[in-house]
Design an enzyme around this catalytic site. Structure first.
Site, PDB file in Angstrom:
ATOM      1  CE1 TYR A 175     -24.560   1.502  -2.887  1.00 48.07           C
ATOM      2  CE2 TYR A 175     -23.647   2.766  -1.068  1.00 48.07           C
ATOM      3  CZ  TYR A 175     -23.520   1.770  -2.017  1.00 48.07           C
ATOM      4  OH  TYR A 175     -22.353   1.035  -2.087  1.00 48.07           O
ATOM      5  CB  SER A 235     -21.423   0.059   1.562  1.00 51.78           C
ATOM      6  OG  SER A 235     -20.977   1.391   1.661  1.00 51.78           O
TER       7      SER A 235
HETATM    8  N1  LIG Z   1     -16.547   1.424  -4.981  1.00 54.20           N
HETATM    9  C1  LIG Z   1     -16.813   1.788  -3.747  1.00 54.20           C
HETATM   10  O1  LIG Z   1     -16.336   2.834  -3.236  1.00 54.20           O
HETATM   11  C2  LIG Z   1     -17.682   0.912  -2.884  1.00 54.20           C
HETATM   12  C3  LIG Z   1     -17.718   1.175  -1.506  1.00 54.20           C
HETATM   13  C4  LIG Z   1     -18.515   0.375  -0.693  1.00 54.20           C
HETATM   14  C5  LIG Z   1     -19.241  -0.664  -1.233  1.00 54.20           C
HETATM   15  N2  LIG Z   1     -19.209  -0.895  -2.572  1.00 54.20           N
HETATM   16  C6  LIG Z   1     -20.007  -1.997  -3.080  1.00 54.20           C
HETATM   17  O2  LIG Z   1     -19.185  -2.842  -3.853  1.00 54.20           O
HETATM   18  C7  LIG Z   1     -19.984  -3.559  -4.806  1.00 54.20           C
HETATM   19  C8  LIG Z   1     -19.336  -3.448  -6.178  1.00 54.20           C
HETATM   20  O3  LIG Z   1     -19.253  -2.082  -6.515  1.00 54.20           O
HETATM   21  P1  LIG Z   1     -18.143  -1.500  -7.497  1.00 54.20           P
HETATM   22  O4  LIG Z   1     -17.634  -0.268  -6.875  1.00 54.20           O
HETATM   23  O5  LIG Z   1     -17.241  -2.547  -7.958  1.00 54.20           O
HETATM   24  O6  LIG Z   1     -19.122  -1.008  -8.675  1.00 54.20           O
HETATM   25  P2  LIG Z   1     -19.077  -1.133 -10.271  1.00 54.20           P
HETATM   26  O7  LIG Z   1     -17.681  -1.070 -10.765  1.00 54.20           O
HETATM   27  O8  LIG Z   1     -20.070  -0.151 -10.762  1.00 54.20           O
HETATM   28  O9  LIG Z   1     -19.620  -2.612 -10.495  1.00 54.20           O
HETATM   29  C9  LIG Z   1     -20.945  -2.941 -10.224  1.00 54.20           C
HETATM   30  C10 LIG Z   1     -21.214  -4.302 -10.819  1.00 54.20           C
HETATM   31  O10 LIG Z   1     -22.577  -4.667 -10.528  1.00 54.20           O
HETATM   32  C11 LIG Z   1     -23.148  -5.190 -11.721  1.00 54.20           C
HETATM   33  N3  LIG Z   1     -24.598  -4.996 -11.695  1.00 54.20           N
HETATM   34  C12 LIG Z   1     -25.291  -3.895 -11.335  1.00 54.20           C
HETATM   35  N4  LIG Z   1     -26.610  -4.118 -11.463  1.00 54.20           N
HETATM   36  C13 LIG Z   1     -26.751  -5.388 -11.926  1.00 54.20           C
HETATM   37  C14 LIG Z   1     -27.866  -6.195 -12.270  1.00 54.20           C
HETATM   38  N5  LIG Z   1     -29.121  -5.733 -12.177  1.00 54.20           N
HETATM   39  N6  LIG Z   1     -27.638  -7.456 -12.691  1.00 54.20           N
HETATM   40  C15 LIG Z   1     -26.379  -7.936 -12.805  1.00 54.20           C
HETATM   41  N7  LIG Z   1     -25.272  -7.213 -12.485  1.00 54.20           N
HETATM   42  C16 LIG Z   1     -25.475  -5.955 -12.062  1.00 54.20           C
HETATM   43  C17 LIG Z   1     -22.453  -4.430 -12.839  1.00 54.20           C
HETATM   44  O11 LIG Z   1     -22.470  -5.219 -14.001  1.00 54.20           O
HETATM   45  P3  LIG Z   1     -23.237  -4.861 -15.371  1.00 54.20           P
HETATM   46  O12 LIG Z   1     -23.214  -3.394 -15.561  1.00 54.20           O
HETATM   47  O13 LIG Z   1     -22.443  -5.661 -16.377  1.00 54.20           O
HETATM   48  O14 LIG Z   1     -24.589  -5.423 -15.181  1.00 54.20           O
HETATM   49  C18 LIG Z   1     -21.039  -4.337 -12.316  1.00 54.20           C
HETATM   50  O15 LIG Z   1     -20.319  -5.519 -12.644  1.00 54.20           O
HETATM   51  C19 LIG Z   1     -21.373  -2.951  -4.692  1.00 54.20           C
HETATM   52  O16 LIG Z   1     -22.160  -3.772  -3.861  1.00 54.20           O
HETATM   53  C20 LIG Z   1     -21.124  -1.605  -4.022  1.00 54.20           C
HETATM   54  O17 LIG Z   1     -22.267  -1.153  -3.320  1.00 54.20           O
HETATM   55  C21 LIG Z   1     -18.444  -0.124  -3.415  1.00 54.20           C
END
Ligand SMILES: NC(=O)c1ccc[n+]([C@@H]2O[C@H](COP(=O)([O-])OP(=O)(O)OC[C@H]3O[C@@H](n4cnc5c(N)ncnc54)[C@H](OP(=O)(O)O)[C@@H]3O)[C@@H](O)[C@H]2O)c1
Length: 255
Positions: free
Chosen positions: A152, A139
């Site tokens: 985070y 990120s």
């Molecule tokens: N969205 C943004 O603005 C943004 C910006 C920068 C970076 N990111 C990064 O992008 C990545 C994905 O984020 P996203 O925005 O797509 O979030 P999201 O929609 O909340 O998805 C997060 C995913 O992680 C899984 N997860 C969380 N804890 C877990 C665990 N203990 N075991 C297995 N699976 C787990 C969740 O699955 P379950 O709930 O099914 O376990 C879900 O599929 C992350 O690394 C986040 O830090 C996001």
């Protein structure tokens, strides 16, 4: 780019960036292992892939904190090899140094960092055999702090250093390691991590558009495009890269 006959393991494939990447790469021919804890959402993504006539994915309901060994073993036993590990799963939480519960700090670091190290360690022997690669979803929080984001931000700075360190150590084994560093991407993470309603999340996304020189926030198609490039053969000279997917946001010092 075609990923036919490639085996790609994606953590956090039940939602947001991971789910979109899973569907996108499946349509390019990849065999995907979908990892997450929520079986209903995993099955929905699996159905989406099957309905697109893409290779049938493997659904692995698992927690990356406790089930790393099973995740790698089930993938390799099912598909016979592993080409790419995408460490995407992570959790968001809000805290400051004055108020953080250390149990909360541990929960974030276990999920966002420790499990990435463990999965990578277990995957490396398999990825060495296929001369594949590893992609971490980090990120811009790894570069720039924002208020209430202590644990985070620390976790993503750690993922950046982990990416560079692993890239250096694995280069001679023919294994590349890169990260994408997205800015704001439209996903459910703010609803799950910050308890926003979907309407509040939409208003938040709308209000953030002006922070980006390109005039919009990111979409999952933006992250999938970057992932496709970095894990593909045309990026064979790229390792240890922290690849910004931020609409120029970091240039403005406003994020
Ligand atoms: N969205 C943004 O603005 C943004 C910006 C920068 C970076 N990111 C990064 O992008 C990545 C994905 O984020 P996203 O925005 O797509 O979030 P999201 O929609 O909340 O998805 C997060 C995913 O992680 C899984 N997860 C969380 N804890 C877990 C665990 N203990 N075991 C297995 N699976 C787990 C969740 O699955 P379950 O709930 O099914 O376990 C879900 O599929 C992350 O690394 C986040 O830090 C996001």
């Amino acid at each position: 780019m075609s990923f036919a006959n490639k085996v790609i393991l994606i953590t956090g494939a039940s939602s947001g960036i991971g789910a979109h990447a899973a569907v996108h790469l499946s349509k390019k021919g990849a065999n995907i292992a979908l990892v997450g804890r929520n079986i209903e959402r995993l099955n929905k993504i699996s159905d989406q892939i099957k309905n697109a006539n893409a290779p049938t994915p493997l659904v692995i309901r698992a927690d990356i904190v406790t089930d790393a060994e099973r995740i790698i073993n089930e993938t390799v036993n099912h598909f016979g090899k592993l080409d790419v590990l995408i460490n995407n799963a992570a959790i968001l939480s809000r805290n400051t140094v004055a108020h953080i519960e250390l149990a909360e700090y541990d929960r974030i670091m276990r999920t966002n960092v420790r499990s990435v190290i463990e999965l990578t360690k277990l995957a490396v022997p398999h990825i060495e055999k296929t001369k594949g690669n590893i992609l971490n979803v980090s990120s811009i929080a790894g570069f720039r702090v924002r208020p209430n984001s202590l644990a985070y931000s620390i976790s993503k700075a750690a993922v950046n250093q982990l990416t560079k360190s692993a890239a250096l150590d694995l280069a001679q084994k023919g294994v590349r390691v890169n990260a994408i560093c997205p800015a704001l991407i439209r996903t459910p993470i703010f609803e799950t991590g910050e308890n926003m309603s979907s309407q509040d999340a939409e208003e938040f996304f709308e209000s953030c558009k002006k922070l980006y020189p390109v005039g919009r926030i990111g979409e999952c198609s933006d992250t999938s495009a970057a992932i496709e490039f970095l894990i593909g053969d045309s990026a064979s000279f790229i390792t240890g890269s922290l690849f910004l997917v931020d609409g120029g946001g970091l240039l403005l010092h406003k994020l």
